[in-house]
Design an enzyme around this catalytic site. Structure first.
Site, mmCIF file in Angstrom:
data_model
loop_
_atom_site.group_PDB
_atom_site.id
_atom_site.type_symbol
_atom_site.label_atom_id
_atom_site.label_comp_id
_atom_site.label_asym_id
_atom_site.label_seq_id
_atom_site.Cartn_x
_atom_site.Cartn_y
_atom_site.Cartn_z
ATOM 1 N N ASP A 180 -40.993 -23.133 -16.129
ATOM 2 C CA ASP A 180 -39.661 -23.142 -16.706
ATOM 3 C C ASP A 180 -39.451 -21.788 -17.360
ATOM 4 O O ASP A 180 -40.309 -21.325 -18.115
ATOM 5 C CB ASP A 180 -39.578 -24.263 -17.766
ATOM 6 C CG ASP A 180 -38.253 -24.984 -17.734
ATOM 7 O OD1 ASP A 180 -37.223 -24.302 -17.841
ATOM 8 O OD2 ASP A 180 -38.254 -26.219 -17.611
ATOM 9 N N ASP A 276 -33.728 -22.026 -17.051
ATOM 10 C CA ASP A 276 -33.029 -22.848 -18.031
ATOM 11 C C ASP A 276 -31.625 -22.300 -18.345
ATOM 12 O O ASP A 276 -31.485 -21.099 -18.610
ATOM 13 C CB ASP A 276 -33.887 -22.856 -19.311
ATOM 14 C CG ASP A 276 -33.423 -23.868 -20.329
ATOM 15 O OD1 ASP A 276 -33.506 -25.073 -20.042
ATOM 16 O OD2 ASP A 276 -32.975 -23.459 -21.418
ATOM 17 N N GLU A 334 -30.808 -23.861 -13.560
ATOM 18 C CA GLU A 334 -30.124 -25.000 -14.186
ATOM 19 C C GLU A 334 -28.749 -24.486 -14.628
ATOM 20 O O GLU A 334 -28.672 -23.554 -15.431
ATOM 21 C CB GLU A 334 -30.906 -25.500 -15.400
ATOM 22 C CG GLU A 334 -30.311 -26.790 -15.942
ATOM 23 C CD GLU A 334 -30.329 -26.902 -17.458
ATOM 24 O OE1 GLU A 334 -30.114 -28.016 -17.956
ATOM 25 O OE2 GLU A 334 -30.526 -25.890 -18.149
ATOM 26 N N HIS A 405 -35.597 -34.474 -17.536
ATOM 27 C CA HIS A 405 -35.951 -34.772 -18.925
ATOM 28 C C HIS A 405 -34.739 -34.775 -19.855
ATOM 29 O O HIS A 405 -34.899 -34.965 -21.055
ATOM 30 C CB HIS A 405 -36.961 -33.721 -19.405
ATOM 31 C CG HIS A 405 -36.352 -32.345 -19.420
ATOM 32 N ND1 HIS A 405 -35.951 -31.704 -18.264
ATOM 33 C CD2 HIS A 405 -36.024 -31.515 -20.435
ATOM 34 C CE1 HIS A 405 -35.412 -30.534 -18.571
ATOM 35 N NE2 HIS A 405 -35.450 -30.394 -19.884
ATOM 36 N N ASP A 406 -33.549 -34.509 -19.328
ATOM 37 C CA ASP A 406 -32.346 -34.431 -20.167
ATOM 38 C C ASP A 406 -31.412 -35.613 -19.985
ATOM 39 O O ASP A 406 -30.300 -35.599 -20.525
ATOM 40 C CB ASP A 406 -31.552 -33.149 -19.837
ATOM 41 C CG ASP A 406 -32.259 -31.895 -20.307
ATOM 42 O OD1 ASP A 406 -33.017 -31.973 -21.293
ATOM 43 O OD2 ASP A 406 -32.055 -30.842 -19.677
HETATM 44 C C1 GLC Z 1 -31.773 -27.053 -20.838
HETATM 45 C C2 GLC Z 1 -32.999 -27.911 -20.936
HETATM 46 C C3 GLC Z 1 -32.901 -28.749 -22.170
HETATM 47 C C4 GLC Z 1 -32.832 -27.825 -23.369
HETATM 48 C C5 GLC Z 1 -31.710 -26.810 -23.224
HETATM 49 C C6 GLC Z 1 -31.875 -25.684 -24.177
HETATM 50 O O1 GLC Z 1 -30.621 -27.799 -20.693
HETATM 51 O O2 GLC Z 1 -33.162 -28.663 -19.771
HETATM 52 O O3 GLC Z 1 -33.966 -29.642 -22.292
HETATM 53 O O4 GLC Z 1 -32.630 -28.570 -24.521
HETATM 54 O O5 GLC Z 1 -31.685 -26.216 -21.947
HETATM 55 O O6 GLC Z 1 -32.979 -24.889 -23.818
#
Ligand code: GLC
Ligand code: CA
Length: 625
Positions: A180, A276, A334, A405-406
């Site tokens: 990540d 991310d 992402e 995980h979100d």
């Molecule tokens: C992304 C991650 C999440 C995190 C956010 C800030 O959305 O998947 O878990 O809280 O970024 O880094």
């Protein structure tokens, strides 16, 4: 250039305009036909404030136009035809959330040695590549998404030696490992930020976004996006928690440091990265206030100035050219809020930016947000998939996923009735592994794990849930606020992986960092390995099927029964083989359209059903040739 004298159809012809209009319609659960209707499409933008009775005002239009006018790129017209082969198009990915995967040393926290112990399990499932959520040194305000040191492993997770061993063991099994990459922000405990505070005139002084006065932007985790720093008598921007400070990508020195850091990990041999919130890295110069109407509509102020910032493409090309490309590294971004046309500009092969993105347009149905308690209708997923696959083009490739995980568990969102749990989990598996695109499985999904039975806020750990609970309880009272949190909490996906029917689910020998409920007694790896008809074995067989038949990866896709509600059916075909996939998207019996397919019934979530009726959530894969 678009102005307030432009017509709605001109906005709709602009790639970003189209994506944004669609987003607005989606939020309001309205049909696209409203805009494509000739009467409406000829309207000039400036008539909208009156026509919408002020729902859209002049300032809204100006904010909207600025975003479009600062995004001049156009995707090429979509071509059909063969796609270029790549390992990451064929691979099945598996996301490990290290904190909750396996604890090897009895401290209640998952760790790298725990992951090593379970590599044979992942291999036997058929996984080709593992995505590890962050394992870097972090004070854990957001479970590792707040990085203190990019070159160190979080103490609870182990050491750099453990990491090197993990990477070697992954490779020894013929699998790949992606990390990540969290570079929109760092922890406030990162050395760069500490020095930015104490040495404002050093190069670090400009690595973050300091201002004398805050603007009106709000944080994705609630509240203002600005925190006061007495050391500098200034405010600093944090789009996420108060301990996750946004980096200033405008600074070339900072970008050089990031490139060097990425290369450092690639030198070690990692195979790529999940990036991310990567579409947030470019913020509009001057950090202007967010538009009020947009802010209210999205429940987030300022996003129009950074979710697709003016220099995003430039930055992505730089890190690709200087870091990823020389190592042939794979990237998946992402990208919250990104629609189809923007996605093309980010992932088309000819653009040389990212390989894949995670679009989130399918995780909620129109008019709903993550914290709404509602039932997800899979007919919307069908519509979404058909739309993307038919319009994305052969220069782009989709990522396929239902969980991470979100987000809460997908089975729970669709139908929490326990009698359908396992067939539903298998239905999701069927679509994930037979549609074209790269599948990502989130840990526990392969067992049919569901949302947790959290009893009170004391059971929850996630910073997002805790922050929003405090905000909402003031607005709606404790009970209603807790119900909203329960519907959308990220902690549903973060409880320990259920390995065995043993105390703490076989995850640890002591009480884990986050509680689990009794569900491991009926849903765990150990039992599912033994049961021929388990969700786990269904995943295994499907993955094997996908591996033995390239048609399931590269074959052409033809959708049939498009207009038939609750039925999702498609062919995958090439010279060698023809597959037919039949899915009942609802909890009722459904009459099959036409005759029973003539061919081999390869896999089904109802192994014994040969009738004319499709049973609730029935999914069957046929081989016709
Ligand atoms: C992304 C991650 C999440 C995190 C956010 C800030 O959305 O998947 O878990 O809280 O970024 O880094
Ligand atoms: Ca541990």
């Amino acid at each position: 250039m678009l102005t307030i004298n432009s017509q709605l159809k001109e906005v709709y012809a602009h790639p970003i305009g189209r994506d944004l209009l669609k987003k607005v319609l989606f939020q309001k659960a309205l049909s696209e036909r409203i805009i494509t209707n000739p009467l409406v499409s000829r309207l000039k933008l400036k008539t909208l404030p009156v026509l919408t009775m002020g729902a859209v005002d002049r300032a809204f239009l100006e904010a909207f136009l600025q975003v479009l006018n600062e995004a001049p790129d156009r995707p090429r017209p979509v071509e059909k035809g063969p796609v270029q082969a790549a390992w990451w198009k064929e691979a099945v990915f598996y996301q490990v959330y290290p904190r909750s995967f396996k604890d090897s040393n009895g401290d209640g926290i998952g760790d790298l040695c725990g992951i090593i112990e379970k590599l044979d399990y992942l291999k036997s499932l058929g996984v080709d590549a593992i995505w590890l959520s962050p394992i870097y040194d972090s004070p854990n305000d957001d479970n590792g998404y707040d990085i203190r040191d990019y070159h160190k492993i979080m103490t609870e997770f182990g050491t750099m030696e453990d990491f090197d061993r993990l990477l070697a063991e992954v490779h020894a099994r013929g699998m790949k490992l992606i990390m990540d990459l969290v570079v929109n922000h760092t922890s406030d405990e990162h050395e760069w930020f500490q020095r930015a505070l104490t040495e404002p005139h050093s190069k670090y002084g400009d690595y973050y976004l300091f201002r004398d006065e805050p603007n009106n932007w709000t944080s994705i985790f609630g509240g203002s996006a600005w925190k006061y720093c007495p050391e500098r008598k200034q405010y600093v921007l944090h789009l996420f928690s108060q301990k996750q400070i946004d980096l200033n990508w405008e600074n070339p020195e900072l970008r050089r440091e990031i490139v060097a850091m990425i290369r450092w990990w690639l030198e070690k041999g990692v195979d790529g990265f999940r990036l991310d919130v990567i579409n947030f890295i470019s913020k509009r110069a001057g950090l202007p206030d967010g538009n009020e109407k947009i802010g209210k509509m999205m429940g987030l102020y300022g996003a129009e100035h950074y979710f697709y910032g003016p220099r995003l493409h430039e930055y992505l090309r730089q890190i690709r050219k200087e870091a990823f490309a020389p190592y042939n590294a794979f990237t998946v971004g992402e990208t919250p809020g990104i629609g189809m046309e923007m996605a093309k500009l980010l992932t088309a092969a000819y653009r040389e930016e990212l390989d894949l993105i995670f679009s989130f347009d399918h995780l909620e149905t129109p008019g709903h947000g993550k914290f709404d308690d509602y039932r997800y209708d899979l007919n919307y997923y069908k519509e979404y998939i058909i739309y993307w696959l038919e319009n994305y083009g052969n220069q782009c490739w989709m990522s396929l996923f239902f969980e991470n995980h979100d987000n809460p568990r997908m089975v729970s969102k669709i139908d929490p009735d326990p009698q359908f749990r396992f067939v539903l989990a298998k239905l999701l598996a069927t679509m994930l592994l037979t549609l074209p695109g790269t599948p990502f499985i989130y840990q526990g999904q392969e067992l049919g794990m569901i949302n947790k039975d959290f009893q009170s806020m004391a059971d929850l750990r996630d910073v997002e849930s805790l922050n929003f609970y405090e905000i909402w309880r003031k607005e709606m009272g404790d009970a209603a606020a807790f119900r909203r949190i329960l519907a959308g909490s990220r902690d549903h996906a973060r409880t320990p992986m259920q390995w065995e029917k043993a105390k703490y689910a076989g995850f640890s020998t002591v009480e884990p960092w986050i509680g689990t409920d009794e569900d491991y007694k009926i849903c765990n790896v150990e039992d599912q390995m033994k049961r021929e008809d388990s969700v786990l074995n269904y995943y295994r067989k499907l993955i094997q099927l996908r591996k033995s038949h390239p048609v399931l990866v590269y074959g052409e896709t033809a959708f049939v029964n498009r207009k038939v509600r609750d039925l999702f059916t498609y062919y995958r075909r090439d010279e060698q083989a023809v597959f037919y996939v039949e899915c009942n998207l609802c909890r009722n019996q459904l009459k099959r359209r036409g005759r029973r397919p003539e061919g081999l019934r390869l896999l089904s979530n109802y192994p014994e059903n040969e009738g004319h009726e499709l049973r609730p959530y029935e999914a069957t894969v046929w081989r016709l040739k």
